[in-house]
Structure formats: structure tokens, C-alpha cells
Design a protein around this motif. Structure first.
Motif, PDB file in Angstrom:
ATOM      1  N   ILE A  13     -32.432  77.711 -63.061  1.00  0.00           N
ATOM      2  CA  ILE A  13     -32.203  79.153 -63.245  1.00  0.00           C
ATOM      3  C   ILE A  13     -30.730  79.409 -63.573  1.00  0.00           C
ATOM      4  O   ILE A  13     -30.402  80.209 -64.452  1.00  0.00           O
ATOM      5  N   ILE A  14     -29.855  78.674 -62.898  1.00  0.00           N
ATOM      6  CA  ILE A  14     -28.419  78.856 -63.160  1.00  0.00           C
ATOM      7  C   ILE A  14     -28.104  78.440 -64.602  1.00  0.00           C
ATOM      8  O   ILE A  14     -27.486  79.187 -65.362  1.00  0.00           O
ATOM      9  N   ALA A  15     -28.550  77.244 -64.981  1.00  0.00           N
ATOM     10  CA  ALA A  15     -28.279  76.764 -66.341  1.00  0.00           C
ATOM     11  C   ALA A  15     -28.942  77.677 -67.368  1.00  0.00           C
ATOM     12  O   ALA A  15     -28.353  78.030 -68.387  1.00  0.00           O
ATOM     13  N   GLY A  16     -30.172  78.105 -67.065  1.00  0.00           N
ATOM     14  CA  GLY A  16     -30.887  78.996 -67.979  1.00  0.00           C
ATOM     15  C   GLY A  16     -30.128  80.294 -68.196  1.00  0.00           C
ATOM     16  O   GLY A  16     -30.038  80.795 -69.317  1.00  0.00           O
ATOM     17  N   SER A  17     -29.553  80.828 -67.112  1.00  0.00           N
ATOM     18  CA  SER A  17     -28.779  82.062 -67.245  1.00  0.00           C
ATOM     19  C   SER A  17     -27.593  81.853 -68.163  1.00  0.00           C
ATOM     20  O   SER A  17     -27.300  82.682 -69.035  1.00  0.00           O
ATOM     21  N   LEU A  18     -26.909  80.728 -67.973  1.00  0.00           N
ATOM     22  CA  LEU A  18     -25.733  80.458 -68.800  1.00  0.00           C
ATOM     23  C   LEU A  18     -26.137  80.325 -70.269  1.00  0.00           C
ATOM     24  O   LEU A  18     -25.528  80.944 -71.152  1.00  0.00           O
ATOM     25  N   TYR A  19     -27.171  79.533 -70.539  1.00  0.00           N
ATOM     26  CA  TYR A  19     -27.602  79.350 -71.930  1.00  0.00           C
ATOM     27  C   TYR A  19     -28.041  80.686 -72.518  1.00  0.00           C
ATOM     28  O   TYR A  19     -27.772  80.980 -73.689  1.00  0.00           O
ATOM     29  N   ALA A  20     -28.719  81.492 -71.712  1.00  0.00           N
ATOM     30  CA  ALA A  20     -29.182  82.791 -72.211  1.00  0.00           C
ATOM     31  C   ALA A  20     -27.991  83.672 -72.543  1.00  0.00           C
ATOM     32  O   ALA A  20     -27.957  84.330 -73.587  1.00  0.00           O
TER      33      ALA A  20
END
Lengths: 288, 288, 250
Positions: A13-20
């Protein structure tokens, strides 16, 4: 074995937020001017270093450092557009010319950062953000929570901006057909400038958050950029929520793969996902 | 004198890279960033074969060409389905995957440690251990590559490549299956890059993944865009300028690390300036 | 005896039918014209038959009764079909001569790499380009040619397709070959079309100029809103009340 699953979910979720977050800024530019602006990657690194410069080297108060970082990154994005992209587009240059030019900007800016700040890895510290909380058995730092929150805010903000304002309608009009937009009275130059300003500020935000979370190095831009591009493509180029879905999908695949392999394989996995999508689902998940 | 010979060897190796990359980018119009990967595969193949089996350089060279061409086949089967910016992004992906494999397949490549102590080429009683003899070997192979690219670009096959660059859709109506052309030129170009890789590995006698990054591909792209796309003389002139420039910077007195970064600043800006003012390069006949 | 037929071709764009059940029958040694008001689906029909756009329904029947329900652009040459394009698709950053040589040389990767018929191909190219009065421009980059010269080059390319050794070209589509041409060029193209017909080629012509249609057509199909409206000889069709209304109607 089970105890590791909450952490994998949290990391995803953390990485996904950053990529998003990175992807959303990149997507704004692509949605409007229809070329892949690789220079955007350098903006994220620039943001990280401006934060480092203001907060660590100049020791200005945190909120001023943050505002300063966003302003400086937005300004650099605006300058890139004015000096390079706008004249090229005015001349009707092909996407390939714009891609190569943006690659040049990326390379030059990344190297200038390395000259000014050296290639050494650096961290940016704000004490209060380093504390961790435990959620469902996963450790998450305050910085990471902030990252998730900022992404949600930016996503909602951009959605409102694109769907409900005149400005958003103009962006969509330019994206659909710039000539027609001009004819019906959209001030295209002005709107495109604002798109770069907003995208620049988003890149700056992402850069400074990465700085607070893991640290900065001049080459960080390429990493973030390429992840953003993958998120945009697998999400289905053309829809904003697709970027977010793509980003989270990528992050989950990466983190699950890393659980079985080792961390060094992350990039190989990420790009394999891209290639597989290009081959079997070139229109992405949302199929726009 | 040894320094001059050293520069000429570098120019020879990079001329092979420039000439071969020009086949894909300049003649066929496909912006490939995978070239450094093939350069690397060639270098690793020769290094491993020579070190582990004591194989003669020239046999190892032939095998490394075969291995590299087969790698290009695997990548090209996917990549040749695309064109323009998606082709470019896909090739970025493969560049990063290739680099990731060099870094992580430690059983084969020793990862970041690299492979030291690679021998210099020998043929019967002739040893190419001195730089002067090595230069002669390099030049012979460079001339061979020059001759092959000249033959290819002047053949009917070469004419089809240019038509693909100009308008891939249209040429299909006249009975050409462009996919095979894109795939075959990609493989030919990779095979030539393997020659450069083999020379590099045995000249420096040490290789590690850092010589074969995406940035190195961008450096090669910059060389041929500067010199001129779709022109062999242009490719070589681009190579000479790009190789001599950082040496010049060192003479001017920049410290080594800064000089390396300056090189990137200059070629990054060069890409931007070329796109803005002379998209066909110094000598080139074609602009994107 | 028809050399090419379409059976109930259908194509829908975003839910709107642009070609709606068009059936044509094309014969060798004749000029068959496709006419109709703007947006009636003439060019789209050509694009469907030549594989530029996939069709949603119907079929194309080529020689010897082979029925095709799917056509790829790179197959049409082997069916003996070639075409010009409404928007002049020539290879801009290549010489005019290279544009012609391209359609004469080997199609296969290996044979084209080791081709040895340079002089033979040059002779054909010279003959074809002289026929269209563009031989003097052979070494010019196409991007520097005038619009009219590019259109002539496209026609030269179609003729050259008929001269290649690995297959006969029997069906030639001309999508608005006269648009933007000077009067002397118009005359030249008319002569060429008649010559090709007399050589026994099947010609399909899309054109707006009714004088040219009258002069050239052996058979005419009228399309309106993607539908087959009328067919027959020029005189019958052009005096038909429905056809006149279709043209005046909008």
C-alpha cells in the motif's frame, strides 16, 4: 509465515501510494500534451534535493522548506515547458522528438544535481515523522502514513479539478484535440503551463516524501519515473483512476515477488509486468 | 602516445556501437535503449567463456555473437510488435531487466563484484596484449562492421527499413511483413554490439554491470543523434565528439567525478539542443 | 466474371454504422466507380477491402472463389490488390526513386538482403516514372515534391506494383486520385487509368468530379449513408431521381 502478510500488504500500500502519486503527475502531463515526458523523472529527484537543501543545509522551518520545494519544482517544470516542450510542440514536432528532448533534460538535470550535491546517498530527517505505529501487525512510519494521505488528497483534488472545473474541461479539450480547443477559445498555452506547474508540484511532493521515507540520490528520478510509466500503462493510458489501480497492482506484484525472491529482483519483476501487459493487455486494466 | 592509442581504441569500440545502433534508430526509426544490454551480454559471454573454459578469444567472440543474437531474438519477438514511444518504453524495460540480470545472476556474472582478469586476445602466435596491437584488432573489426552496415543500408532490405521508419502501416500494403524486418535488424544490430562488448571486456580486462546501464544506452543514443541519424559518417563523428569531450573536460581541470557528471550534462543538453535546432544531427539525413 | 466481390460488408464506428451491407462486384478490364455524398462510406469501403480497417461483418471474395472474412494489409499484394490513399501516403524522407524501387524488390527478409537485380529494377522504375512524368524528380526527397507530384508518385507506385515479378496485380483501387491536381496532371491520370483498363486491370475509382466519372466509368455504384443506393451504367445512375436527391438532399 502468516505474521509477514500484514507487513507485505502494508508495504504494497505504501509503495502503491508512492507510484500512484508520481504517476498522477506524469499522467496529467500525458493527458494534456500526449507525449511521455521523461524529464518529469528528474523533477522528482530535484524535489527531493530541494527539500534536503532547504531543510538540512539551510535549516529553514519545515513548512517553509515544504512550500519552497513545491514552488521550486513547479518552477523548473514550467521552465522546461517554456524553453523546450512549447517551442517543439508549436513546430509540430513528433512524439519521438519530444521523447528524446525530455530524455536529454532528464539526463542533464540528474547530472547537475549530482555535481551540486555529489552522488552520495543522503537522508532528510524530521524527527516526529520517524515514529512508527503498528496497524494490524504491520509497522508503518508516520512518513509513510503521510505518503498515503497525500496521495489520497492529490487524487481527490485532481479528480475534482478535472471533472468539475472549467480548467479541467479545458485540459480534456486540449487532450482530445488541441487545435479544436484553440478554436473554441481555450487559452491552450496558459492551460498547458498550469498543467506543468501542477505536475511539477506533485513531482516535488513525491520527491520530498521519498527523501523523508528512505533518502535521496540523484538517480532516484529514473526509478520513480519508470514505475510511474508502468503504472500509467498497465492502468490503461487515458483514465486517472487507472493510474491508481495500475500503481497498486504493480506494488502488490513487486512486494509479493520480493517476498519469494530477494529485493534486488524488484526492478526485473516490475518491468516484466510491463512487458507482459504490453503483450497481452496493451490497453491496460481499464482498457481506455 | 599510449593515451592517444587508448582514446582511439575507445573510439573504435564505440564506433561499432554507434554504427550498429544507427541501423535500428536511424534507419528503421525505432528508438531502442537496449543496446547497452547487448553490449553487456557480448562482454559477459566472452569474459566468462575465456575465463572459465580458457577458450580462444576469437571462438569466444563468435559464440558471444550467437548468444547475443539469440537474446535479441527473445527480446525482439516482443519488442517488434510495437513502434514509436511504446517501443522506446519497452526497450527501457528490457534494458533494465538485462541490467538486473547481470547484477543478480551472481552465480554466472558475480554480480556487482564483476569479472576481473580477463585475458587479451591471441591468434596462433600473435598476441594482442599491447595497446597498439589491440588497436589494430579493434580497427579491423570496426571496419568490418562499417562495411556490413554499408552493405545492409544500401541493399533492398535497407530500403525497406527506411520505409518502416517513414510509415510502417503503409509499407505493409505493398506486401511487406514489417515485423520480420524489425526483428531481424534488431538481431543484426545486437550481434554487432556483441563485438564491441567482446573488445571492451578484453581491453579493460575487467567488467561489471555498471558499464551496461540504461544511461549507457542513452549515451549511445546521444552519440548518433548528435552525429546524424541514418548516416554512417555521422555516427562516427558523433562518437569522436562524445568520446573526446570528457577527456577535454579533464584537461580543463574538472575533478574526475565532476567530469563524469559534466559529460552527462553536456550530452543531455546536446540532445535537447539538437531536437530544438537540428533534429537530423550534424550529418544526418533523417529527423524523427 | 468478377475478379473481386464484397458480400454484405459491415463496419460500425462507436455504434454508428458507416458501411452497412455493401455488396460490390468488380470486373477486370473495367473502371468501376464508387460515388456518393461526403460520408457515404466510399473510402471506408476501400479501407475495409484492403485491410486498413478490419470489418465487422460480411466477406470479401477474391479470385477463384476464395472467401475472406479477415484481411491484413500485408496480404493484399498476394491477392493481386493494390491501392492509393486518400491522404497520399508516400515515404517522405526517401527519394522518389526509392519510393518506386520499394515495391519492385523482394519481399522476404533474406532475399531482399542479398538481392542482385538492381539494374532490372531501375529499368522498370525509369519506365514507370517517365510514364507519369516524374523521372526528373527521381533523386529528390519526396518531402520536397509538390502535392501533385506526390499524387503522381503514388500512382506510379501502383503501376510499378503491376511490374514486379513475384505476382500479378489485377485489382487497383484509386482513392480520389484527382484531388488537388493541375489540369495537365488530370489529363495524364485519365490517360493512365484508361490504359490500365485496356491492359485488363480491374480499376476501382472513388471520385467527386462528375465529369471525370462520366468520362471514365464503365459501371457505377452509388453509396449513401453507408448503404448501397443504386448501381448501373453511368447514364442510368446519374439520371436516377434517388441519386440526385441523395446528392442534393443534405
Amino acid at each position: 509465515m502468516n505474521s509477514i502478510i500484514p507487513q507485505i500488504v502494508a508495504n504494497s500500500i505504501i509503495a502503491g501510494s508512492l507510484y500512484a502519486l508520481v504517476g498522477l503527475g506524469f499522467f496529467m502531463i500525458y493527458r494534456t500534451v500526449k507525449f511521455f515526458d521523461l524529464g518529469y523523472g528528474a523533477l522528482t529527484a530535484f524535489g527531493g534535493y530541494m527539500m534536503y537543501w532547504l531543510l538540512t543545509l539551510l535549516s529553514v522551518p519545515t513548512y517553509i522548506a515544504i512550500i519552497g520545494t513545491l514552488l521550486l519544482t513547479a518552477m523548473l517544470a514550467l521552465i522546461m515547458n517554456r524553453l523546450v516542450y512549447r517551442p517543439l510542440r508549436a513546430r509540430g514536432s513528433s512524439n519521438m522528438v519530444l521523447l528524446v528532448a525530455s530524455l536529454g533534460l532528464f539526463t542533464a538535470i540528474q547530472a547537475i544535481i549530482a555535481i551540486l550535491f555529489t552522488s552520495q546517498f543522503k537522508t532528510i530527517t524530521i524527527r516526529s515523522l520517524q515514529e512508527t505505529v503498528t496497524l494490524f501487525g504491520a509497522f508503518i512510519t508516520h512518513t509513510q502514513l503521510l505518503m498515503i494521505a497525500v496521495t489520497i488528497i492529490v487524487f481527490i483534488g485532481l479528480s475534482v479539478l478535472l471533472r468539475m472545473t472549467r480548467f479541467g474541461a479545458s485540459i480534456r479539450a486540449i487532450g482530445d484535440d488541441e487545435e479544436v480547443a484553440k478554436i473554441v477559445g481555450v487559452n491552450t498555452k496558459n492551460i498547458v503551463s498550469w498543467v506543468f506547474i501542477i505536475a511539477g508540484a506533485i513531482a516535488g511532493t513525491a520527491g520530498l516524501l521519498v527523501g523523508l521515507d528512505t533518502g535521496i540520490e540523484p538517480t532516484m528520478g529514473m526509478q520513480l519515473l519508470l514505475k510511474a510509466v508502468i503504472a500509467v500503462i498497465i492502468g490503461g493510458v487515458g483514465r486517472m483512476y487507472g493510474v491508481v489501480i495500475g500503481a497498486f497492482l504493480l506494488a502488490f506484484i513487486e512486494n509479493i515477488a520480493v517476498w519469494h525472491l530477494s529485493g534486488e529482483w524488484k526492478d526485473v519483476v516490475a518491468f516484466s509486468v510491463l512487458i507482459l501487459f504490453l503483450l497481452f493487455k496493451p490497453k491496460g486494466i481499464t482498457g481506455a | 602516445m599510449d593515451y592517444i592509442i587508448h582514446l582511439f581504441i575507445l573510439i573504435g569500440i564505440f564506433s561499432i556501437l554507434g554504427l550498429s545502433l544507427n541501423l535500428v534508430i536511424g534507419y528503421t526509426g525505432l528508438l531502442s535503449a537496449t543496446h547497452a544490454g547487448f553490449y553487456g551480454i557480448g562482454a559477459y559471454a566472452v569474459a566468462i567463456l575465456m575465463k572459465n573454459t580458457g577458450m580462444n578469444f576469437f571462438i569466444a567472440l563468435l559464440l558471444s555473437i550467437v548468444i547475443t543474437v539469440l537474446s535479441a531474438l527473445v527480446i525482439g519477438v516482443v519488442l517488434s510488435k510495437f513502434k514509436d514511444d511504446i517501443y522506446a518504453l519497452g526497450s527501457f524495460g528490457f534494458a533494465i531487466i538485462t541490467y538486473g540480470l547481470m547484477l543478480n545472476l551472481q552465480g554466472v556474472t558475480r554480480g556487482p563484484l564483476g569479472i576481473p582478469g580477463i585475458g587479451r586476445p591471441e591468434l596462433f602466435d600473435i598476441s594482442f596484449s599491447t595497446n597498439l596491437t589491440f588497436l589494430i584488432l579493434t580497427l579491423v573489426l570496426a571496419v568490418l562492421v562499417w562495411w556490413m552496415t554499408r552493405y545492409i543500408t544500401r541493399s533492398s532490405y535497407g530500403r525497406v527499413l527506411q520505409a518502416i521508419r517513414e510509415n510502417e502501416k503503409t509499407i505493409q500494403f505493398f506486401g511487406y511483413t514489417t515485423y520480420w524486418y524489425k526483428l531481424s535488424i534488431f538481431m543484426i544490430s545486437a550481434g554487432m554490439a556483441a563485438i564491441a562488448g567482446a573488445l571492451f571486456a578484453t581491453y579493460i580486462t575487467f567488467i561489471d554491470p555498471s558499464s551496461f546501464t540504461l544511461i549507457e544506452s542513452i549515451f549511445m543514443i546521444a552519440m548518433i543523434i548528435l552525429g546524424g541519424l541514418a548516416d554512417n559518417r555521422g555516427a562516427i563523428i558523433g562518437v569522436i565528439i562524445m568520446i573526446l569531450l570528457p577527456e577535454f573536460l579533464r584537461f580543463v581541470g574538472f575533478p574526475t567525478e565532476v567530469a563524469a557528471q559534466m559529460r552527462q550534462v553536456i550530452y543531455g543538453l546536446m540532445l535537447v539542443v539538437m531536437m530544438l535546432y537540428r533534429p537530423q544531427g550534424i550529418y544526418g539525413k533523417f529527423k524523427f | 466474371m468478377s475478379i473481386l466481390e464484397t458480400k454484405q460488408l459491415h463496419k460500425t464506428f462507436n455504434g454508428v454504422p458507416v458501411v452497412n451491407g455493401v455488396s460490390l462486384s468488380i470486373e477486370s478490364g473495367k473502371i468501376t466507380s464508387l460515388i456518393g455524398p461526403n460520408g457515404s462510406g466510399k473510402s471506408t469501403t476501400i479501407n475495409l477491402i484492403t485491410g486498413m480497417i478490419p470489418f465487422d461483418g460480411g466477406a470479401v471474395v477474391i479470385e477463384k472463389g476464395t472467401i475472406l472474412s479477415r484481411i491484413q494489409p500485408n496480404q493484399i499484394a498476394s491477392y493481386g490488390i493494390t491501392r492509393t490513399f486518400q491522404n497520399v501516403e508516400v515515404f517522405e524522407q526517401m527519394t522518389a526513386l526509392d519510393n518506386i524501387l520499394l515495391v519492385l524488390t523482394e519481399r522476404n527478409v533474406f532475399s531482399s538482403l542479398f538481392e542482385k537485380h538492381t539494374q532490372y529494377h531501375l529499368d522498370i522504375a525509369e519506365r514507370v516514372m517517365k510514364r507519369l512524368d516524374i523521372w526528373e524528380k527521381r533523386n529528390d526527397m519526396v518531402e520536397n515534391l509538390s502535392y501533385g507530384q506526390r499524387k503522381l508518385l503514388e500512382i506510379a507506385r501502383v503501376i510499378a506494383m503491376g511490374e514486379r515479378t513475384d505476382g500479378e496485380t489485377k485489382v487497383l483501387f484509386f482513392d480520389e486520385p484527382y484531388a488537388g491536381l493541375f489540369p495537365e496532371m488530370v489529363k495524364l491520370v485519365t490517360t493512365i487509368l484508361k490504359e490500365l483498363r485496356d491492359e485488363g486491370k480491374a480499376i476501382i475509382l472513388v471520385e467527386h468530379n462528375m465529369d471525370l466519372i462520366r468520362e471514365l466509368s464503365d459501371y457505377v455504384y452509388v453509396l449513401d449513408a453507408g448503404k448501397h443506393l443504386k448501381e448501373g451504367s453511368v447514364d442510368n445512375v446519374l439520371s436516377d431521381q434517388q441519386v440526385i436527391e441523395a446528392y442534393l438532399g443534405n
